[in-house]
Design a protein around this motif. Structure first.
Motif, mmCIF file in Angstrom:
data_model
loop_
_atom_site.group_PDB
_atom_site.id
_atom_site.type_symbol
_atom_site.label_atom_id
_atom_site.label_comp_id
_atom_site.label_asym_id
_atom_site.label_seq_id
_atom_site.Cartn_x
_atom_site.Cartn_y
_atom_site.Cartn_z
ATOM 1 N N ILE A 68 0.853 -1.197 0.000
ATOM 2 C CA ILE A 68 0.000 0.000 0.000
ATOM 3 C C ILE A 68 0.888 1.245 0.000
ATOM 4 N N VAL A 117 -8.185 -6.058 -2.415
ATOM 5 C CA VAL A 117 -8.053 -6.223 -0.971
ATOM 6 C C VAL A 117 -8.774 -7.500 -0.559
ATOM 7 N N LEU A 132 -3.293 -7.601 0.482
ATOM 8 C CA LEU A 132 -3.424 -6.674 -0.646
ATOM 9 C C LEU A 132 -2.652 -7.249 -1.826
ATOM 10 N N TYR A 145 -8.627 0.279 3.145
ATOM 11 C CA TYR A 145 -7.746 -0.890 3.237
ATOM 12 C C TYR A 145 -7.183 -1.019 4.653
#
Lengths: 581, 248, 73
Positions: A182, A225, A231, A292
């Motif tokens: 991320i 996700v 992820l 997320y």
């Protein structure tokens, strides 16, 4: 034990020294070298730390580097081979850097710092981050989540911190492998939006408030996700794993529209379609990240069953996301390491060796004033020698009154006192302060003092007892974050009306709460300002000019003062006024 | 030194019409000058901070303030000439001031020799630019004004060096001047060498990439179980000093 | 000001021999890591790359002596 921690060679090199579980000093190399986010071996920061602890290198038990370099090199080799034949430039760059110097950092550290190889230890990147948050926190049992671009090979890790027979332990539960990150997704979009990676992420966060998250569907195709908080990046859109300078592919531009040319104008509110699109992309990115992180926190809770959370890694500097984690996440208590980026790894590495390996007592991070200070007498001598006119105040109250008076009539000034701060934020020791009531002040600070983009917000510092008057505390789970400006709070109606310089366009502010036991001189100033104006709040921004590190010494502060439109500067108890010098 | 100055003047005469050919180029160059002057200001301030002698401190400080003022003047003119939007990128890349920590690295005498020689070059450079911009509504005056300060910087650093010479440190001063001149020339030489070396090493690495790497990339592809994704579970090694001595 | 460096923090650097020995140990550790992870076949590539790095190092040294030495290559 006397432990020195160091982080270096990626970005934001730093050193920290821990003696018998007490953090004696911690500082980033950039403050000494004046190179923003200096990544070189932090020789000057180490020297400062040793001086502060009054120790020589020979007296140090261990020097701990914050990551395992060989494991990182292996990951780079493998990802280069996977990317073949697309990665010629990155391959060349990586091999030159690694075979030329970085692979031999152990011998280089010994050479430059004069330590023996027997003194040198290596922690793991995410473990260092985890230790920097957990071991400084007040929690015995906590989930620890570390999120950044990439360490050796992990990009996100979930740990469990707990005590076993009185000794702190850190257990790794899960980790997410490179390139599924991320942090790198955020950085790639930062580059797409025309800002510098590792530095422009704050700007993206500020920009996101001017847009609407209209691109969430597109973002769902950039990365998926999992319900378990994992992820997966879609490699079609990103090139950071093989390209030396560009982190996204033309497919991303086909999806979201052309990227922004760095430096092209950004003015808000704007009728320009592209400008609005950039803001909407930023808003979508911010929302995607927050959503997320909430899923990730749910998984961390499931893995650890703990009520408390510690956060570290560059992504933990996202104060907007931190607020949502506090308000909507499953944890009762939250702590974020104020130097959550790689600099914090130096402290974490030292703390891990001190508290986990050798069972020294755990420190409590109540203040980030861990950098160098300058004696008032030496400042006076400097000013006298240089022929600078100044007024010396022997009484702190008088100094606070004078400065408050000046700010209440619209003046903006530098506030320099005590030890400089650890981490990226100035919290009243190396700050530029101003009246928060007028938007015109904000514009002036942006334009003529910090020389930065007009859309960027400023943060307020507020007296702890007045916080609820101006800001919505919500469930107050971010109370441990508020002294370090690690979270945002929605402004109350009164703040929206009266504090227009520090309330962002989305009605929030990144608040620093100044408590009764912290930073007495700054607190006195806030009280004096409140006495004059009825407002116990000040606009606070770091004492540096555009693209420069925060000032460390009085001479550097004076340099920033004369090179910008600041009206006055306080150096400890000396007040210098621009129109009198 | 004289040869050095006349070389600077000839070079500036030669390249100025190209380098300063448009308002945008001028604005970008001036932004670059602003960054350089701001960097010098930081170095001079550091020297003022570190040195003990009151007179020296005051002179270094004044020098720093001059450089800071120059940085402001260059920045202001840069903004006037360049459209803000056009300039943002170049300013963004170039406006940050970098300190070189010269005082700490060189020591007083060599630092003074460095200041003297750098300012002398600067004076020649700005004087040539003043001539180049004769009749320009703003730049002629700008370079003239800054030139005055440069002359003062040359004069004070020269007189300080002379004072040191007269106080029995003649040999040291001569050595410092020589060593700085040699060092400056050596630095330019090395820069050229480094640039060529970089190009050469790129070529060698590119050849390696094409010739050597494919074989290993193939082996990687055959043996690869695919890049890992999703959560991975791994036990941290037992926290011990011997484990932490490992870099892997 | 207060930035005078006390003698205690002036470092004693490691000798050239010690550094080279340390580099040798690092290379050994890297080889061990690759073998442990089943990537022993990367070792020849690293050896070739290291030889290239040495060659580049030599070229850089020559460049310092004479920047235009490339013309003889």
């Amino acid at each position: 034990m006397k432990i020195l921690g160091i982080s270096a060679f990626f970005h934001d090199a730093a050193a920290a020294i821990v003696v018998d579980g007490v953090i004696v000093a911690a500082a980033q190399e950039e403050r000494f070298s004046r190179i923003k986010q200096d990544a070189s071996l932090p020789v000057q920061a180490v020297r400062y730390c040793l001086d502060e602890a009054e120790l020589s290198m020979a007296e140090i038990d261990y020097v701990v580097f914050y990551e395992k370099p060989l494991r990182k090199f292996e990951r780079i080799l493998v990802s280069q081979l996977r990317a073949f034949p697309r990665g010629l430039r990155q391959f060349g760059r990586a091999m030159r850097t690694w075979l030329g110097s970085r692979l031999w950092l152990k011998s280089d550290i010994c050479k430059e710092l004069g330590c023996s190889s027997q003194q040198l230890l290596f922690s793991e990147h995410h473990l260092s981050h985890a230790a920097s948050a957990y071991l400084c926190s007040p929690f015995q049992d906590a989930a620890i989540v570390t999120i950044d671009g990439v360490g050796e090979s992990a990009t996100t890790s979930v740990f469990h911190g707990f005590a076993e027979e009185g000794c702190p332990k850190i257990d790794l539960k899960l980790e997410l492998p490179y390139p599924h990150s991320i942090g790198l997704l955020y950085s790639s979009l930062t580059a797409y939006l025309g800002f510098r990676v590792n530095e422009g992420e704050y700007k993206v966060m500020g920009l996101s408030s001017y847009g609407q998250p209209k691109y969430l569907e597109e973002f769902a195709s950039l990365a998926s996700v999992g319900d378990d908080g994992s992820l997966e990046i879609n490699p079609r859109y990103f090139s950071y794993h093989y390209h030396a300078t560009k982190s996204f592919t033309p497919a991303l531009e086909a999806l979201l529209g052309p990227s922004r040319i760095p430096g092209s104008p950004l003015e808000y509110p704007s009728g320009d379609i592209d400008m609005q699109r950039y803001a909407d992309v930023a808003a979508s990115l911010q929302t995607f990240t927050e959503e997320y992180l909430l899923v990730l926190m749910g998984e961390a809770k499931r893995q650890t069953q703990s009520n408390s959370l510690c956060l570290a890694g560059g992504v933990a500097l996202n104060s907007v996301a931190n607020r949502r984690i506090c308000e909507e996440g499953p944890f009762e208590h939250v702590f974020v390491q104020p130097a959550a980026g790689d600099a914090g790894g130096a402290l974490g590495a030292a703390l891990y060796a001190s508290c986990v390996l050798h069972n020294d007592p755990r420190p409590r991070l109540s203040s980030v004033a861990l950098g160098q200070s300058f004696a008032p007498a030496s400042i006076e001598k400097f000013l006298d020698d240089c022929g600078v006119k100044y007024t010396k105040y022997s009484d702190d109250e008088e100094l606070a009154d004078e400065v408050a008076q000046r700010m209440s009539v619209g003046q903006v000034g530098g506030w320099f006192q005590g030890r400089f701060e650890w981490g990226p934020r100035a919290l009243g020791n190396r700050s530029i302060l101003a009246d928060p009531r007028y938007a015109s002040t904000r514009d002036r600070v942006n334009r003529a003092i910090k020389f930065r983009e007009k859309f960027r917000p400023f943060a307020p510092m507020v007296l702890s007892e007045d916080t609820h008057l101006w800001f919505d505390l919500g469930r107050n789970r971010d109370r441990l974050l508020a002294p370090f400006m690690c979270s945002v709070m929605p402004a109350t109606a009164a703040a929206k009306e009266k504090l227009s310089a520090v309330v962002h366009v989305d009605g929030t502010a990144r608040v620093q709460v100044v408590g009764r036991s912290s930073n007495p001189r700054t607190r006195r100033l806030l009280q004096a300002f409140k006495k004059k104006t009825g407002v116990g709040v000040l606009l606070n921004t770091s004492m540096n000019l555009k693209d420069e590190p925060i000032c460390a010494s009085p001479a550097e502060a004076y340099g920033a003062f004369v090179r910008s439109d600041m009206d006055f500067l306080t150096l400890e108890n000396c007040l210098i006024v621009k129109d009198q010098i | 030194m004289l040869a050095d100055q006349s070389l600077t003047r000839s070079l500036v005469r030669l390249v100025a019409p190209i380098v300063w050919r448009s308002d945008r180029k001028m604005a970008s160059k001036l932004a670059g000058f602003a960054a350089t002057e701001a960097g010098s200001a930081l170095d001079m301030l550091k020297a003022a901070e570190l040195c003990d002698d009151k007179k020296l401190r005051r002179l270094f400080f004044r020098h720093a303030m001059d450089e800071a003022r120059h940085a402001k003047m260059f920045r202001a003119h840069s903004r006037l000439l360049g459209k803000e939007s056009d300039l943002q990128e170049s300013e963004y890349m170039r406006s940050s001031a970098t300190r070189q920590n010269l005082y700490q690295e060189l020591g007083l005498v060599r630092f003074l020799a460095f200041v003297y020689q750098a300012e002398k070059r600067g004076e020649a450079h700005f004087d040539s630019l003043r001539r180049h911009f004769a009749g320009h509504p703003s730049l002629e005056k700008l370079f003239e004004e800054i030139g005055k300060d440069e002359r003062f910087h040359v004069a004070y650093s020269k007189s300080l060096l002379k004072r040191l010479q007269d106080s029995g440190r003649e040999k040291e001063v001569k050595q410092a001047k020589r060593s700085i001149a040699v060092q400056t020339a050596w630095a330019s030489w090395r820069r050229a060498g480094k640039r060529i070396g970089n190009v050469l090493s790129w070529c060698v690495l590119a050849i390696t990439y094409v010739v050597v790497v494919p074989v290993f990339a193939l082996v990687q592809r055959i043996t690869d179980r695919g890049a890992a994704h999703g959560w991975q579970r791994r036990r941290l090694p037992e926290g011990s000093v011997s484990e932490m001595r490992r870099q892997s | 000001m207060t930035t005078k460096v006390p003698v205690r923090s002036v470092f004693t650097p490691a000798s050239w021999g010690q550094r080279m020995a340390e580099r040798g140990r690092t290379a050994g550790e890297l080889a061990g890591l690759l073998i442990r992870n089943g990537r022993w076949w990367l070792l020849p590539m690293l050896i070739i790359m290291s030889l290239t790095a040495v060659l580049l190092g030599v070229v850089h040294v020559i460049e310092y002596a004479a920047p235009f030495v490339y013309t003889v290559f």
